[in-house]
Design a protein around this motif. Structure first.
Motif, PDB file in Angstrom:
ATOM      1  N   UNK A 176       0.840  -1.194   0.000  1.00 36.98           N
ATOM      2  CA  UNK A 176       0.000   0.000   0.000  1.00 36.98           C
ATOM      3  C   UNK A 176       0.877   1.246   0.000  1.00 36.98           C
ATOM      4  N   UNK A 177       0.437   2.280  -0.696  1.00 45.73           N
ATOM      5  CA  UNK A 177       1.034   3.591  -0.459  1.00 45.73           C
ATOM      6  C   UNK A 177       0.564   4.053   0.923  1.00 45.73           C
ATOM      7  N   UNK A 178       1.299   4.999   1.544  1.00 44.83           N
ATOM      8  CA  UNK A 178       0.834   5.509   2.832  1.00 44.83           C
ATOM      9  C   UNK A 178      -0.598   6.055   2.744  1.00 44.83           C
ATOM     10  N   UNK A 179      -0.900   6.736   1.646  1.00 47.60           N
ATOM     11  CA  UNK A 179      -2.248   7.309   1.515  1.00 47.60           C
ATOM     12  C   UNK A 179      -3.324   6.228   1.478  1.00 47.60           C
ATOM     13  N   UNK A 180      -3.139   5.239   0.601  1.00 42.30           N
ATOM     14  CA  UNK A 180      -4.153   4.187   0.478  1.00 42.30           C
ATOM     15  C   UNK A 180      -4.237   3.386   1.775  1.00 42.30           C
TER      16      UNK A 180
ATOM     17  N   UNK B 298       6.693   3.674   1.332  1.00 40.89           N
ATOM     18  CA  UNK B 298       6.718   5.092   0.966  1.00 40.89           C
ATOM     19  C   UNK B 298       7.407   5.211  -0.389  1.00 40.89           C
ATOM     20  N   UNK B 299       6.798   5.943  -1.328  1.00 36.30           N
ATOM     21  CA  UNK B 299       7.348   5.992  -2.690  1.00 36.30           C
ATOM     22  C   UNK B 299       8.568   6.897  -2.792  1.00 36.30           C
ATOM     23  N   UNK B 300       9.661   6.494  -2.170  1.00 32.93           N
ATOM     24  CA  UNK B 300      10.877   7.314  -2.178  1.00 32.93           C
ATOM     25  C   UNK B 300      11.626   7.199  -3.506  1.00 32.93           C
ATOM     26  N   UNK B 301      12.552   8.098  -3.669  1.00 30.67           N
ATOM     27  CA  UNK B 301      13.485   8.113  -4.802  1.00 30.67           C
ATOM     28  C   UNK B 301      14.287   6.810  -4.785  1.00 30.67           C
TER      29      UNK B 301
ATOM     30  N   UNK C 280       3.353   8.575   7.821  1.00 38.20           N
ATOM     31  CA  UNK C 280       2.154   7.765   8.058  1.00 38.20           C
ATOM     32  C   UNK C 280       1.137   8.532   8.904  1.00 38.20           C
ATOM     33  N   UNK C 281       1.634   9.263   9.912  1.00 44.24           N
ATOM     34  CA  UNK C 281       0.731  10.037  10.773  1.00 44.24           C
ATOM     35  C   UNK C 281       0.056  11.149   9.970  1.00 44.24           C
ATOM     36  N   UNK C 282       0.838  11.770   9.096  1.00 49.54           N
ATOM     37  CA  UNK C 282       0.287  12.814   8.214  1.00 49.54           C
ATOM     38  C   UNK C 282      -0.823  12.246   7.346  1.00 49.54           C
TER      39      UNK C 282
END
Lengths: 249, 249
Positions: free
Chosen positions: B95-99, B139-142, B157-159
């Motif tokens: 999962x992305x953090x948002x989803x 997290x979709x990091x570089x 994640x909290x954000x």
């Protein structure tokens, strides 16, 4: 050399601690941003503490564009947003980080030059810094506890930039070198288990047998089984049968 | 006392540095989360360095639930996600953090207990920790530079939790105690300027006058002027007239 990807410049305005400049560089590069601008850093430039803290992202510091004041740092941009936690007595549009970075991505795709400015650690941006900006980015923090530091604010904006500019699947399967099982493989597995369980007398009493079978079949289908897992489940059942037959000897 | 708001527990698994536990507490509380769980902290518990770093969010440490192992920390939850930067040889949904946080919010609204687990600073989570989880947050990091630390991962994640659970307007106007000007006020302003500019011979040559007036009127209407700004613009023009009349004396 900076990446060729069009992107917003992140401008640190009068940053105080070198460590925070280095941490901001790392936060930016974590999300693929490498255009840092710095306005009037308190401890001069270059800054050895910034370099020490930036490990892996030191190139951003080497290539950072230094300016004496905010107008000098943003003069080439047509759209500039200011990050600030506190409400200001200025009439400005307030953007969430997400909406702000989506707007930046849209404008950059249209050929505009865009910047985001970040204030010094303690005091934050002055009204004088914010007035020439086109809007404000406000992170939706807990009103009871708003204590984001400079690098955290940079991190959240850089994260939203990446979300806005890169297409990321929201949910994906990590199949770890295997593939999801095909329909006929799952069906074969279901029949294998059903046959052995029939043999074992599992479907009892008789009038419940049909619904028990349906439930079992449904379970296999509902699980997102991989081919490797299907093989493992076959193997487990074969082993149970071997073990049972041995006992019968 | 913990806030009553239903929310996911954030579980720090075998954290090493007290400072990072304190920073994680601050990151959580910035976005209104206050249910921390800690599994087997390297330096024991309580930890004075964690307390020193947590200023303003120390309550989260006082109330943190301590466990010896991951199963003990997540046993009461029906949905658990593991944060990990590295691809693992486990078949899991990513999962992305948002989803992920949207899914957590949905499940929590349905009465489920949910946890997110975070690994130790250097090594990250072990496969053994991840296996019982229902999915992975990545997290979709570089890909060239993935160096998020523990508190940064907690922060993101909290954000996203706050974004998923609180209704935030994406874009808002900060009117700083004033109101947007009403249509008739803008119209009055437009006529004021048009009249004075007419007098001043601005609309020249005559055959262009009409289109110049339309452009000027259009400008006033397009700007999101406040009442205070309209008054200021009136005052500026009045002053220009005064200044001009003085000169004519």
């Amino acid at each position: 050399m900076a990446t060729g990807t069009p992107q917003p410049a992140f401008v640190l305005v009068r940053p105080q601690m070198g460590e925070n400049i280095g941490a901001a560089a790392r936060a930016m590069w974590n999300f693929g941003l490498d255009r840092m601008r710095i306005v009037d850093p308190r401890d001069g430039w270059p800054n050895s503490k910034a370099v020490a803290m930036s490990s892996g992202a030191g190139r951003l510091l080497d290539e950072a564009q230094l300016s004496e004041d905010v107008p000098g740092a943003i003069g080439d941009c047509s759209f500039v947003l200011a990050t600030t936690a506190r409400p200001r007595d200025l009439t400005k549009t307030i953007w969430t980080p997400e909406a702000a970075m989506a707007e930046c991505a849209r404008r950059i795709a249209g050929g505009e030059k865009v910047a985001v400015i970040f204030g010094p650690e303690r005091a934050g941006l002055e009204n004088e810094d914010i007035a020439p900006c086109n809007g404000i980015i406000s992170v939706p923090v807990n009103p009871e506890f708003a204590s984001l530091n400079l690098a955290q604010c940079v991190l959240l904006c850089a994260y939203e930039w990446r979300r806005a500019s890169a297409e990321m699947p929201e949910v994906a399967e990590s199949l770890a070198g295997t593939e999801l099982a095909l329909q006929h493989e799952v069906d074969h597995l279901a029949r294998h288990y059903e046959d052995r369980m029939e043999e074992a007398g599992f479907f009892f009493p008789a009038h419940k047998a049909e619904s028990m079978k349906v439930n079992l079949r449904n379970m296999w289908s509902r699980l997102p089984l991989t081919r490797a897992e299907v093989q493992m489940l076959h193997g487990m059942m074969r082993q149970v049968v071997r073990w049972r037959n041995k006992k019968a000897d």
